[in-house]
Design an enzyme around this catalytic site. Sequence first.
Site, PDB file in Angstrom:
ATOM      1  N   CYS A  74       0.887  -1.199   0.037  1.00  0.00           N
ATOM      2  CA  CYS A  74       0.047   0.065   0.080  1.00  0.00           C
ATOM      3  C   CYS A  74       0.950   1.402   0.056  1.00  0.00           C
ATOM      4  CB  CYS A  74      -0.822   0.141   1.380  1.00  0.00           C
ATOM      5  SG  CYS A  74      -1.697   1.577   1.475  1.00  0.00           S
ATOM      6  N   ILE A  75       1.345   1.904  -1.201  1.00  0.00           N
ATOM      7  CA  ILE A  75       1.914   3.184  -1.193  1.00  0.00           C
ATOM      8  C   ILE A  75       0.949   3.968  -2.257  1.00  0.00           C
ATOM      9  CG2 ILE A  75       4.301   2.323  -0.713  1.00  0.00           C
ATOM     10  CD1 ILE A  75       4.927   2.096  -3.529  1.00  0.00           C
TER      11      ILE A  75
END
Lengths: 521, 167
Positions: B90-91
């Site tokens: 999750c970026i």
Amino acid sequence: MDFDDDYYSGGEEEDQMLYTDDDTDAEDFDFIDNASDSSELALSNRHHVRNYTVLSESDIRQRQEDDITKISTVLSISKVAASILLRHYNWNVGKIHDEWFADEEKVRSTVGLLENPVMEYKDASEATCGICFDTYPSGEMLDAGCGHPFCSSCWAGYVSIAINDGPGCLLLRCPDPSCCAAVGQDMINLLASGEEKEKYCGYFTRSYIEDNRKTKWCPAPGCDYAVDFCGGRGGGGGYDVTCHCSCSFCWNCTEEAHRPVDCDTVAKWILKNCAESENMNWILANSKPCPKCKRPIEKNQGCMHMTCTPPCKYEFCWLCLGPWTDHGQTTGGFYACNRYEEAKADKEFQEAEQQREIIKNSLERYYHYYERWATNQSSRQKALADLQQMQTVHLEKLSDLQCQPESQLKFITEAWLQIVECRRVLKWTYAYGYYLPEEEKAKREFFEYLQGEAEAALERLHQCAEKELEVYLNVKDPETDFNCFRTKLSGLTSVTKTFFENLVKALENGLSDVNAHAASN
Amino acid sequence: MATFQAGLLLQKQLKDLYKNPVDGFSAGLLNEDNVFEWRVTIIGPPDTLYDGGFFNAVMLFPTNYPLSPPVVRFVSEMWHPNVYPDGRVCISILHPPGDDPNGYELASERWSPVHTVESIVLSIISMLSSPNDESPANVEAAKMWREQRDEFRKRVSRCVRKSQEMS
């Protein structure tokens, strides 16, 4: 809120009839136009100076165009650049002037209006697209003024994704993450499909209303008008506004118009209404009332032998709600609820029971006010429907039957408009009453007196407009002269109006007259 | 942009990476016939808790790449505030454009079609060296990172050891 939905959806057509704009069907609906003038008067006569403007979509576009032209002339920038600036500064022309002339560089870099490209590719004959890495002749490449070249097919994909994502596309920037150059409407027009362009324009128009603190959309479903509010907080007249679609709403909280009650009370009341109704729904769905004390009981254990909590302690059968003494073997009964029997109507347990009263009392106070609030609400809806019926059918008939020109029948429309408005005010006074503290006896008494007087006057007026008018719709030569009726109804209208004006004034002062009065005694 | 172009673009990136490998990771296809599914091995960046690990991840590209971002998922066990318990990374640059309608994330932090396999993996490597515990994907890991750094360190070195055994 179910009420609102019903009201608005049911009201839309009739409202449009009521408030036909001058430019549409003006000839066919002459009398309606008159009515609409008087209705605006009647509904908004309390605003001595109207402190708001209703904007149509074309008004909005015109205002946008004016602002864009203003900015583009004063700052000597292109119109595309001007509209990028305006969107970025939420259409605040003054703020743009201030900041631009204070530090143009800074504004340019935050908004993404670059004066010079950060790189040059046009001089070379070929350039590589930063997305698909294919090489194209420089002439076919596009950039957002920053000099980062992308091919038109990659641009089109980029723009299309952004537009289909929502209003964020208005702040679209160059695809290069390190670059802040804004993508203007000129690029959109070049790259987007027809449908996408339309969407973009829609967002653009909406941004004028939604980003601006002084404008709001009319909350009525399907209504495209917006309201520009220019009155101050304490400017008198409150926040109530009436849209061209005839929806009256509070500009501050966008609930329906609720003068003389303030927004906080309305919010509390509405919340209370949903909370209570949900409670009631849950109780009805998940519990049965104890046959003796009538308290709702939720069954959370397996067997059918129920014992109500003390002090009632009544033992009964969950299935048939009959006394357990008829079921248990120890008490000489037998269990027979598997058999289908006609439910026994037990009158014996219907006596009023102390316990039941205690629980009911707190609810009862609420239901007292809620019922009156809701009844006035539905009564107002009915009055709106009647008013429309009056304007479309009855007035013409009445004019023929009583040999009166329709222009002489305006007093009837006025009476009905007064009824509609009074029902609205009266409705909200019940929310006010619910929150008026019990301890403030003098205030309560004064409030109830004023409310009572106003309500009685309204009932007389409503009765007269509804029942007494009927006679003249059916009989050619009634016993009493039509002119007498005219005098009576006009009289009632103006009396009722005065009563309600007093009520509204008193509530808006927080019933402060009471203190003055108490002091003088 | 057609699937065909997306495929070409990925093919091109694959060729470039074979020719000019980048320090810190290696990349290839999961299955030679499908250019939309990649396998990457990320070397734990030196001087970080992940130093010495060989973490395998898969990258699944949508057919409209590069207009939409790929999904990246670690297949090696991973303990990191910005990696979901199921391995998904999750970026912000991997967030599909529609996820942030209010524009809280800066444009430069969000997905843009100019991102390549290389720039994505480099972002992941930088994520490994500096976790962002403000919007964690793995709340437990974020809490441990903030409050019990020793515990966190142990947990990560277990992942590192495991990744070495596997490869």
